[in-house]
Design an enzyme around this catalytic site. Structure first.
Site, PDB file in Angstrom:
ATOM      1  N   GLY A 204     -14.910  -8.716  29.124  1.00  0.00           N
ATOM      2  CA  GLY A 204     -13.557  -8.652  29.671  1.00  0.00           C
ATOM      3  C   GLY A 204     -13.492  -9.130  31.119  1.00  0.00           C
ATOM      4  O   GLY A 204     -12.444  -9.598  31.578  1.00  0.00           O
TER       5      GLY A 204
ATOM      6  N   GLU B  81     -13.166 -12.739  30.882  1.00  0.00           N
ATOM      7  CA  GLU B  81     -11.820 -13.027  30.365  1.00  0.00           C
ATOM      8  C   GLU B  81     -10.747 -12.795  31.424  1.00  0.00           C
ATOM      9  O   GLU B  81      -9.773 -13.550  31.515  1.00  0.00           O
ATOM     10  CB  GLU B  81     -11.552 -12.153  29.130  1.00  0.00           C
ATOM     11  CG  GLU B  81     -12.467 -12.548  27.974  1.00  0.00           C
ATOM     12  CD  GLU B  81     -12.378 -11.605  26.791  1.00  0.00           C
ATOM     13  OE1 GLU B  81     -12.598 -10.387  26.975  1.00  0.00           O
ATOM     14  OE2 GLU B  81     -12.082 -12.071  25.681  1.00  0.00           O
TER      15      GLU B  81
ATOM     16  N   GLU C  29     -20.120  -9.743  23.964  1.00  0.00           N
ATOM     17  CA  GLU C  29     -19.581  -8.755  23.018  1.00  0.00           C
ATOM     18  C   GLU C  29     -20.338  -8.731  21.694  1.00  0.00           C
ATOM     19  O   GLU C  29     -20.418  -7.691  21.039  1.00  0.00           O
ATOM     20  CB  GLU C  29     -18.095  -9.034  22.748  1.00  0.00           C
ATOM     21  CG  GLU C  29     -17.160  -8.714  23.916  1.00  0.00           C
ATOM     22  CD  GLU C  29     -16.935  -9.888  24.857  1.00  0.00           C
ATOM     23  OE1 GLU C  29     -17.758 -10.837  24.863  1.00  0.00           O
ATOM     24  OE2 GLU C  29     -15.939  -9.862  25.595  1.00  0.00           O
TER      25      GLU C  29
END
Ligand code: CO8
Length: 296
Positions: free
Chosen positions: A145, A148, A168
């Site tokens: 994340g 991201e 992930e």
């Protein structure tokens, strides 16, 4: 250009933005002193005229991204987006970690029904809707994340120590905050597939060569934030309405065909002739003087 630095960025230089407790206390003091709200998981400060700096502040968890953190980030960015004194935002973490991903401890016991019914992650992408430009200043880990979140920003600057990745797959899941989709635009299918399926990290140098970041700044603690604030100051010195149109036009390329995008860009260009800033900008050029924007 000459950059007018506020006391906060001068001190930042001195302390080299180390994630030290004294620096955090100083940023907190600056935040409250400037009327910025004081948060638990982020620090909001004003390091230069027209620039707001948001520093992720969960050092013990390497800035792992949690629901409370996003609640604060969304509230702060929404306010800054409306604030006429702000022209551009910078988002950063610490020297060790921009963000090491979504908070695995928060996620680990969630069930499908929890995440589905409560629309988990739905409000974790709100910064993509900001009108104002936001620059990610990435040092250290930007994983999962964290990677991201950086990709959701408009521009990424990286320190040579930055480590990006979508690990992930090692947790039995896949990126959920746009990693597979946004990376593919920057680096193509083969590399995105490799990173998503192997979970291997990539370096700042690779990120620069592949076009994930606009540049890697010279080495030095705090340097990436300093460079991002300088860039944000340049953007904040332009006509806000033109900057907003420029951001909208570039982002349109993600979702439109070339023909649609070109038409959209042309219409925005035409529209700017209805602004005072277009009259001022072009008159100032013809009169050999600096423009004074009134942002309308
Ligand atoms: N979540 C929760 N805690 C974390 C996380 C995380 N992602 N990353 C680090 N921490 C914690 C560690 O548990 C540790 O806490 P404690 O001291 O209490 O044990 C502390 O931070 C320091 O970490 P390490 O001791 O592990 O530090 P190292 O220097 O040894 O290692 C690493 C650093 C390599 C970054 C390692 O911590 C790591 O691998 N972290 C996890 C990276 C990862 O897998 N990230 C992906 C998470 S999943 C995800 O992001 C889904 C995205 C969903 C969409 C989000 C949209 C924005």
């Amino acid at each position: 250009m000459s950059l007018r630095l506020t006391p906060s960025i001068r001190l930042t230089r001195f302390l080299r933005l180390a994630p030290s407790p004294s620096f955090k206390l100083y940023l907190r003091a600056m935040s409250s002193g400037n009327g910025n709200k004081v948060y638990e998981n982020i620090i909001v400060s004003r390091p230069a005229e027209g620039v707001a700096l948001i520093t992720l502040n969960r050092p013990k968890a390497l800035n792992a991204l949690s629901s409370p953190l996003f609640k604060e980030l969304n509230e702060a960015t929404e306010e800054l987006d409306k604030d006429d004194s702000v022209g551009a935002l910078v988002l950063t973490g610490s020297d060790r970690a921009f963000a090491a991903g979504a908070d695995i401890k928060e996620m680990k016991d969630k069930t499908f029904v929890d995440v589905y019914q409560n629309k988990f992650l739905e409000d974790w992408t709100k910064i993509t809707g900001l009108r104002k430009p936001i620059i990610a200043a990435v040092s250290g880990y930007a994983l999962g994340g964290g990677c991201e979140l950086a990709l959701m920003c408009d521009i990424i600057l990286a320190s040579p120590t930055a480590v990006f990745g979508q690990p992930e797959i090692n947790l039995g899941v896949i990126p959920g905050g746009g990693g597979t989709q946004r990376l593919i635009h920057a680096i193509g299918k083969s590399r995105t597939m490799e990173l998503t399926l192997t979970g291997r990290n990539f370096t700042a140098a690779e990120a620069e060569a592949w076009g994930v970041v606009s540049r890697v700044v010279p080495e030095g603690e705090g340097k990436v934030v300093e460079e991002a604030v300088k860039m944000a100051s340049v953007i904040a010195s332009k006509s806000k309405v033109a900057v907003q149109a420029g951001k909208e036009a570039v982002n349109a390329a993600y979702e439109m065909t070339l023909a649609e995008g070109l038409r959209f860009e042309r219409r925005l260009f035409h529209g700017l002739f209805a602004t005072q800033d277009q009259k001022e900008g072009m008159s100032a050029f013809a009169e050999k003087r600096k423009p004074t924007w009134n942002h309308s």
